[in-house]
Design a protein around this motif. Structure first.
Motif, PDB file in Angstrom:
ATOM      1  N   LYS A  19      17.120   0.371  21.217  1.00 33.28           N
ATOM      2  CA  LYS A  19      18.291   0.045  20.700  1.00 33.28           C
ATOM      3  C   LYS A  19      18.800  -1.081  21.008  1.00 33.28           C
ATOM      4  O   LYS A  19      20.454  -1.027  21.264  1.00 33.28           O
ATOM      5  N   ASP A  20      18.451  -2.267  21.237  1.00 30.21           N
ATOM      6  CA  ASP A  20      18.953  -3.307  21.623  1.00 30.21           C
ATOM      7  C   ASP A  20      19.207  -4.387  20.586  1.00 30.21           C
ATOM      8  O   ASP A  20      17.982  -4.855  20.371  1.00 30.21           O
ATOM      9  N   PRO A  21      20.361  -4.871  19.902  1.00 32.92           N
ATOM     10  CA  PRO A  21      20.357  -5.533  18.804  1.00 32.92           C
ATOM     11  C   PRO A  21      19.831  -6.991  18.942  1.00 32.92           C
ATOM     12  O   PRO A  21      19.359  -7.612  18.155  1.00 32.92           O
ATOM     13  N   SER A  22      19.883  -7.468  20.344  1.00 34.78           N
ATOM     14  CA  SER A  22      19.695  -8.673  20.672  1.00 34.78           C
ATOM     15  C   SER A  22      18.037  -8.797  21.061  1.00 34.78           C
ATOM     16  O   SER A  22      17.650 -10.020  21.106  1.00 34.78           O
ATOM     17  N   LEU A  23      17.369  -7.869  21.170  1.00 33.26           N
ATOM     18  CA  LEU A  23      16.092  -7.890  21.459  1.00 33.26           C
ATOM     19  C   LEU A  23      14.983  -8.026  20.297  1.00 33.26           C
ATOM     20  O   LEU A  23      15.196  -7.180  19.451  1.00 33.26           O
ATOM     21  N   SER A  24      14.194  -8.968  20.341  1.00 30.97           N
ATOM     22  CA  SER A  24      13.256  -9.231  19.258  1.00 30.97           C
ATOM     23  C   SER A  24      11.832  -9.621  20.037  1.00 30.97           C
ATOM     24  O   SER A  24      11.789  -9.783  21.115  1.00 30.97           O
ATOM     25  N   VAL A  25      11.015  -9.356  19.216  1.00 28.11           N
ATOM     26  CA  VAL A  25       9.507  -9.358  19.613  1.00 28.11           C
ATOM     27  C   VAL A  25       9.183 -10.576  19.486  1.00 28.11           C
ATOM     28  O   VAL A  25       9.245 -11.411  18.602  1.00 28.11           O
ATOM     29  N   LEU A  26       8.276 -11.227  20.546  1.00 25.54           N
ATOM     30  CA  LEU A  26       7.844 -12.448  20.558  1.00 25.54           C
ATOM     31  C   LEU A  26       6.565 -12.479  19.795  1.00 25.54           C
ATOM     32  O   LEU A  26       5.980 -11.562  19.406  1.00 25.54           O
ATOM     33  N   SER A  27       6.721 -13.800  18.987  1.00 27.44           N
ATOM     34  CA  SER A  27       5.636 -13.961  17.983  1.00 27.44           C
ATOM     35  C   SER A  27       4.316 -14.404  18.963  1.00 27.44           C
ATOM     36  O   SER A  27       4.465 -14.977  19.711  1.00 27.44           O
ATOM     37  N   GLY A  28       3.169 -13.949  18.052  1.00 28.67           N
ATOM     38  CA  GLY A  28       1.844 -14.210  18.375  1.00 28.67           C
ATOM     39  C   GLY A  28       0.996 -13.004  18.393  1.00 28.67           C
ATOM     40  O   GLY A  28       1.494 -11.768  18.361  1.00 28.67           O
ATOM     41  N   PRO A  29      -0.373 -13.135  18.566  1.00 33.39           N
ATOM     42  CA  PRO A  29      -1.259 -11.914  18.417  1.00 33.39           C
ATOM     43  C   PRO A  29      -1.465 -11.227  19.717  1.00 33.39           C
ATOM     44  O   PRO A  29      -2.590 -10.978  20.191  1.00 33.39           O
ATOM     45  N   TYR A  30      -0.331 -10.681  19.999  1.00 30.25           N
ATOM     46  CA  TYR A  30      -0.418  -9.894  21.634  1.00 30.25           C
ATOM     47  C   TYR A  30      -1.084  -8.780  21.473  1.00 30.25           C
ATOM     48  O   TYR A  30      -1.588  -8.260  22.150  1.00 30.25           O
ATOM     49  N   GLY A  31      -0.751  -8.104  20.250  1.00 31.92           N
ATOM     50  CA  GLY A  31      -1.484  -6.832  20.018  1.00 31.92           C
ATOM     51  C   GLY A  31      -3.042  -6.824  20.252  1.00 31.92           C
ATOM     52  O   GLY A  31      -3.595  -6.025  20.627  1.00 31.92           O
ATOM     53  N   LEU A  32      -3.461  -7.951  19.495  1.00 33.02           N
ATOM     54  CA  LEU A  32      -4.769  -8.202  19.252  1.00 33.02           C
ATOM     55  C   LEU A  32      -5.552  -8.492  20.657  1.00 33.02           C
ATOM     56  O   LEU A  32      -6.495  -8.057  20.932  1.00 33.02           O
ATOM     57  N   ILE A  33      -4.577  -9.309  21.392  1.00 36.27           N
ATOM     58  CA  ILE A  33      -5.198  -9.845  22.668  1.00 36.27           C
ATOM     59  C   ILE A  33      -5.334  -8.674  23.555  1.00 36.27           C
ATOM     60  O   ILE A  33      -6.257  -8.504  24.618  1.00 36.27           O
ATOM     61  N   PHE A  34      -4.218  -8.017  24.039  1.00 32.53           N
ATOM     62  CA  PHE A  34      -4.153  -6.907  25.059  1.00 32.53           C
ATOM     63  C   PHE A  34      -4.701  -5.857  24.740  1.00 32.53           C
ATOM     64  O   PHE A  34      -5.057  -4.953  25.595  1.00 32.53           O
ATOM     65  N   SER A  35      -5.158  -5.243  23.321  1.00 32.22           N
ATOM     66  CA  SER A  35      -5.750  -4.257  23.064  1.00 32.22           C
ATOM     67  C   SER A  35      -7.461  -4.631  23.559  1.00 32.22           C
ATOM     68  O   SER A  35      -7.998  -3.666  24.258  1.00 32.22           O
TER      69      SER A  35
END
Length: 325
Positions: free
Chosen positions: A111-127
């Protein structure tokens, strides 16, 4: 640590992923929008910028992240060679969907309005770090300043560089990717039994292409029969028919006249053509192949080309005329 031959041999999915990430990062990096592709909870559910979910999954926000990310994606091609491209495609799709859902859930909990997820295939890489930790053995060990390292240490260091590159913005998708990799490893929903038949997709595309050609030919024939009466078709056929000395141009047979048999009966027309002129050369193979690719019989295409003095347009008209009878 043996990862197989260099290059993208037996790793077409990884090659496509690397190319897409490189192109997207260059395009948005040149426009200066690489840092703006990160998405927040408000962007998706309030501003309805759904396109960011797809674009940000294949676009790195900076050049250093692009270098480390492509290095890891290139290394993890070893898993595609182990389990095959079909199952590896399922692994990437599962990691993308699950990590994306977890990222949305994490942003809702923080619940942090200023927080945004960084773009990039991080889910694919770290999985991919989950099977890397469990399945890839250590082949060499060495010691540096009283610290013990292995050949896998460089991969972990590159992963840590990506994980802490933007603090919260990169930690959240990185951890979600690791969780997605663990769920795949635990065979959640029996996902490890699923695989995409990429060869079947290629075959379906080829069949669809052939069917579309047949449909187009039928549409052309129907339009010719509907829009142009038979006497107009015969008139233009006479005008476009090549002159062969004093021989008169062939006339269209009357359909309803008794005893008259059409010159061309269906696709099997071999032997129904008038005798070609001896000076007519043998039809070129590329012209025959062009007519065959349109759905005509090879022998019929060859006879039509001989009869039309190797004019592909006239031969096409002749073949279409024969099918209209």
């Amino acid at each position: 640590m043996n990862v197989g031959p260099s290059g993208f041999n037996n790793a077409p999915v990884t090659r496509a992923l690397v190319i897409v990430c490189t192109i997207f990062t260059i395009i948005f990096g040149v426009r200066g929008r690489g840092n703006q592709l990160g998405w927040s909870y408000q962007d998706i559910f309030q501003k309805l910028q759904i396109w960011k979910l797809i674009i940000s999954a294949f676009t790195f926000s900076s050049t250093p992240e692009l270098v480390f990310g492509l290095y890891l994606l290139y290394y993890f091609r070893v898993f595609e060679r182990q389990i095959g491209s079909n199952k590896y495609s399922v692994f990437l799709l599962f990691s993308f969907v699950v990590s994306l859902l977890l990222e949305v859930l994490a942003l809702q909990l923080i619940k942090d309005p200023s927080l945004s997820v960084l773009s990039g295939p991080y889910g694919l890489i770290f999985s991919s770090f989950v099977p890397f930790y469990l399945d890839i053995p250590v082949s060499t060990r060495f010691r540096l300043f009283s610290l013990h390292f292995s050949d896998k240490s460089f991969i972990y260091l590159a992963g840590l560089q990506l994980l802490f590159s933007s603090w919260k913005r990169s930690i959240v998708p990185g951890l979600c990717g690791i969780i997605a990799g663990c769920l795949y490893r635990l065979n959640f929903f029996r996902i490890r039994r699923v695989k995409l038949d990429l060869n079947a997709s290629c075959r379906l595309n080829a069949i669809a292409g052939r069917q579309s050609k047949c449909f187009l030919l039928k549409l052309i024939m129907q339009c010719r029969n509907t829009l142009f009466p038979e006497f107009i078709t015969s008139f233009f056929a006479r005008l476009s028919w090549p002159s062969t000395g004093n021989l008169p141009p062939p006339s269209a047979p009357a359909r309803n006249a008794p005893g008259n048999v059409p010159i061309f009966a269906g696709r099997q027309m071999e032997g129904n053509f008038p005798a070609p002129v001896s000076s007519t050369p043998e039809p070129p193979e590329d012209a025959i192949s062009m007519l065959v690719s349109m759905g005509f019989d090879r022998n019929s295409a060859r006879q039509a080309l001989i009869h039309s003095r190797n004019d592909v347009n006239i031969a096409t008209n002749v073949l279409l005329e024969s099918q209209s009878h």
